[in-house]
Design an enzyme around this catalytic site. Sequence first.
Site, PDB file in Angstrom:
ATOM      1  N   HIS A   4       7.114 -24.071   7.223  1.00 35.59           N
ATOM      2  CA  HIS A   4       8.617 -23.809   6.952  1.00 35.59           C
ATOM      3  C   HIS A   4       9.328 -24.858   7.857  1.00 35.59           C
ATOM      4  CE1 HIS A   4       8.340 -21.813  11.080  1.00 35.59           C
ATOM      5  NE2 HIS A   4       9.784 -22.051  10.937  1.00 35.59           N
ATOM      6  N   ASP A  36      -1.571 -22.213  15.843  1.00 35.61           N
ATOM      7  CA  ASP A  36      -0.156 -21.752  15.245  1.00 35.61           C
ATOM      8  C   ASP A  36       0.632 -22.874  15.023  1.00 35.61           C
ATOM      9  OD1 ASP A  36       1.485 -19.717  14.536  1.00 35.61           O
ATOM     10  OD2 ASP A  36       2.379 -19.746  16.562  1.00 35.61           O
ATOM     11  N   GLU A  82       9.508 -22.675  22.805  1.00 30.51           N
ATOM     12  CA  GLU A  82      10.275 -21.213  22.756  1.00 30.51           C
ATOM     13  C   GLU A  82      10.088 -20.697  23.859  1.00 30.51           C
ATOM     14  OE1 GLU A  82       8.964 -19.515  18.226  1.00 30.51           O
ATOM     15  OE2 GLU A  82       7.280 -20.525  19.183  1.00 30.51           O
ATOM     16  N   LYS A  86       5.283 -21.314  24.613  1.00 26.31           N
ATOM     17  CA  LYS A  86       5.882 -19.848  24.372  1.00 26.31           C
ATOM     18  C   LYS A  86       6.351 -19.754  25.792  1.00 26.31           C
ATOM     19  CE  LYS A  86       4.588 -18.517  20.208  1.00 26.31           C
ATOM     20  NZ  LYS A  86       5.560 -18.547  18.878  1.00 26.31           N
ATOM     21  N   HIS A 145       3.026 -27.735  12.091  1.00 30.89           N
ATOM     22  CA  HIS A 145       4.488 -28.110  12.190  1.00 30.89           C
ATOM     23  C   HIS A 145       4.501 -29.380  12.834  1.00 30.89           C
ATOM     24  CE1 HIS A 145       5.220 -24.063  11.135  1.00 30.89           C
ATOM     25  NE2 HIS A 145       5.300 -23.461  12.044  1.00 30.89           N
ATOM     26  N   LYS A 175      13.284 -27.314   6.791  1.00 29.35           N
ATOM     27  CA  LYS A 175      14.425 -27.272   7.957  1.00 29.35           C
ATOM     28  C   LYS A 175      15.309 -28.695   7.419  1.00 29.35           C
ATOM     29  CE  LYS A 175      12.170 -25.047  11.778  1.00 29.35           C
ATOM     30  NZ  LYS A 175      13.017 -24.186  12.117  1.00 29.35           N
ATOM     31  N   ARG A 196       0.840  -1.135   0.015  1.00 32.58           N
ATOM     32  CA  ARG A 196       0.033   0.147  -0.100  1.00 32.58           C
ATOM     33  C   ARG A 196       0.757   1.399   0.260  1.00 32.58           C
ATOM     34  NH1 ARG A 196      -4.740   0.863   3.558  1.00 32.58           N
ATOM     35  NH2 ARG A 196      -4.680  -1.399   3.910  1.00 32.58           N
ATOM     36  N   LYS A 241       0.623 -20.362   6.252  1.00 36.15           N
ATOM     37  CA  LYS A 241      -0.561 -20.390   7.341  1.00 36.15           C
ATOM     38  C   LYS A 241      -0.837 -19.218   7.838  1.00 36.15           C
ATOM     39  CE  LYS A 241       2.348 -21.499  11.035  1.00 36.15           C
ATOM     40  NZ  LYS A 241       1.888 -20.537  12.047  1.00 36.15           N
TER      41      LYS A 241
HETATM   42  C1  BG6 Z   1       5.721 -19.819  13.098  1.00 38.28           C
HETATM   43  C2  BG6 Z   1       4.900 -19.364  14.317  1.00 38.28           C
HETATM   44  O1  BG6 Z   1       5.013 -20.783  12.110  1.00 38.28           O
HETATM   45  O2  BG6 Z   1       7.002 -20.769  13.800  1.00 38.28           O
HETATM   46  C3  BG6 Z   1       5.489 -18.913  15.330  1.00 38.28           C
HETATM   47  O3  BG6 Z   1       3.782 -18.839  13.455  1.00 38.28           O
HETATM   48  C4  BG6 Z   1       6.789 -19.493  15.839  1.00 38.28           C
HETATM   49  O4  BG6 Z   1       4.517 -18.530  16.474  1.00 38.28           O
HETATM   50  C5  BG6 Z   1       7.605 -20.059  14.743  1.00 38.28           C
HETATM   51  O5  BG6 Z   1       7.587 -18.546  16.574  1.00 38.28           O
HETATM   52  C6  BG6 Z   1       8.905 -20.528  15.179  1.00 38.28           C
HETATM   53  O6  BG6 Z   1       9.810 -21.146  14.091  1.00 38.28           O
HETATM   54  P1  BG6 Z   1      11.250 -21.648  14.074  1.00 38.28           P
HETATM   55  O7  BG6 Z   1      11.404 -21.909  12.908  1.00 38.28           O
HETATM   56  O8  BG6 Z   1      11.905 -20.683  15.043  1.00 38.28           O
HETATM   57  O9  BG6 Z   1      11.027 -22.868  15.258  1.00 38.28           O
END
Ligand code: BG6
Length: 524
Positions: A216, A273, A254, A376, A278, A220, A75, A186
């Site tokens: 993602h 999430d 995390e 988290k 994952h 890895k 934008r 996602k």
């Molecule tokens: C993301 C989540 O998909 O993965 C985040 O939305 C999370 O909340 C992140 O922090 C963690 O990714 P990685 O690669 O650091 O484990």
Amino acid sequence: MAGAPESTQTASGTPWRNPLRDGRDKRIPRIAGPCSMVIFGVTGDLSRRKLMPAIYDLANRGLLPPGFALVGFARREMSDQDFGEIVHEAVREHARTPFRQEVWDHLAEGFRFVQGTFEDGDAFGRLAETLSRLDDERGTGGNHAFYLSIPPNAFPVVLDQLHRHQLTSSAAALGRAPWRRVVIEKPFGHDLDSARELNALVNRVFPEETVFRIDHYLGKETVQNILALRFANQLFDPIWNANYVDHVQITMAEDIGLGGRAGYYDGIGAARDVIQNHLLQLLALTAMEEPISFEPRQLQNEKIKVLSATKLVEPLDETTARGQYAAGWQGGQEVVGLLDEEGFDPQSRTETYAALTLEVDTRRWAGVPFYLRTGKRLGRRVTEIAVVFKRAPHLPFDQTMTADLGENALVIRVQPDEGITMRFGSKVPGSSMEVRDVNMDFSYGEAFTESSPEAYERLILDVLLGEPSLFPVNAEVELSWRILDPVLAHWAADGKPEQYEAGTWGPDSADAMLARTGREWRRP
Ligand code: BG6
């Protein structure tokens, strides 16, 4: 490999062909053909931290075509030069590989920016013109990938605009065979129904084989190594089943909190999430049967079979757990609880910790619990898959000599200390037959000199190559929601998440979830 034989006989007498003489050496990474990538939401966090740096890293590794173009759509009013500045800053701050001016200068020649809102038809008209000019100026050949790094509620309008401006179909008139692909991030919906709607919407405009859904984790190295560990070796498969495995623990912990992410996270929570995507993908790779080949469809089919056989263990108030971080100490710093994080509703019931008990209803896995947990503000950042084995059926030692002997375990350390640990019992040096747990470690850092590419480098390259193996198809997404939906409904109907102190390992209910069957979480 000069002098390597073309073929020879193996010990069993079967002919062995040297793969290096079989056409292309598969160890040399493929370079993407002529193309561009358009990023919607190019000024957003993901684009700055991951996408733009990954594109530079790919260029630096020589994996992008010479005329590659990166088109930003946002934008904000800015020139191509201003856009270049934004990419430059992101690359300087977040790229994995060193900055090289000549690579940068070459890449920057292909930067274009299109200003507009998603509702603005004229802006999409300008995008179409920009792409067609790129085809002429940089030889992108009509091949364009559209990366939707935008909130899901903007998907319908962007997809519709792309369709209306004939950007989704390849321009057969050019007399070549150009491709169009869409990349989506996602969350793929927020439950099964919304995921189905989203998939239908996307597939109306982009056929399934042109849709690349990013999880993602699949990019890895350590996650791809699950397949190598299981299917390239003879050692593990005979014990990879309910006869030997007691249970499996999949942990993604995390240490970070959610300051600054309220807009995305509040109302979504840890299960949507992370578990829906994952962790269920990690489960699928751990539990799937060997595919008959590494053709993308074969791999996807095996994952689909596992996800179809994956069931929740009941009753959900004992076999699931959720929590929300409260204030505490982390890394020597005092941190606030979720409800005091900026932007969060002080009444929020969003969970920041989620744990589930699952079973995979197949002959291989019958009766083996798969425990999944994520959170988290936990003790430290670690992702691992621990396959925990049954105890030896009989111990010929005095009981006091084996008091410190636990269960054997094979732990796939996904991050941050990438590798594999095997835990087993060993005699303590001395005159008695005391047996205690020891660890044997494989570490990527020590075994290989190459450093691992970032997940986004691998995945973006695969999009440009049209290589779909590492992208979940819509059947996987829908099956994952089918598993999770009853838990979400159960939690929505039942009170609030339990508070846990920041810097600890989550709520007490998560410990109780394992204790009900006499088990314990590993302290990673
Ligand atoms: C993301 C989540 O998909 O993965 C985040 O939305 C999370 O909340 C992140 O922090 C963690 O990714 P990685 O690669 O650091 O484990």
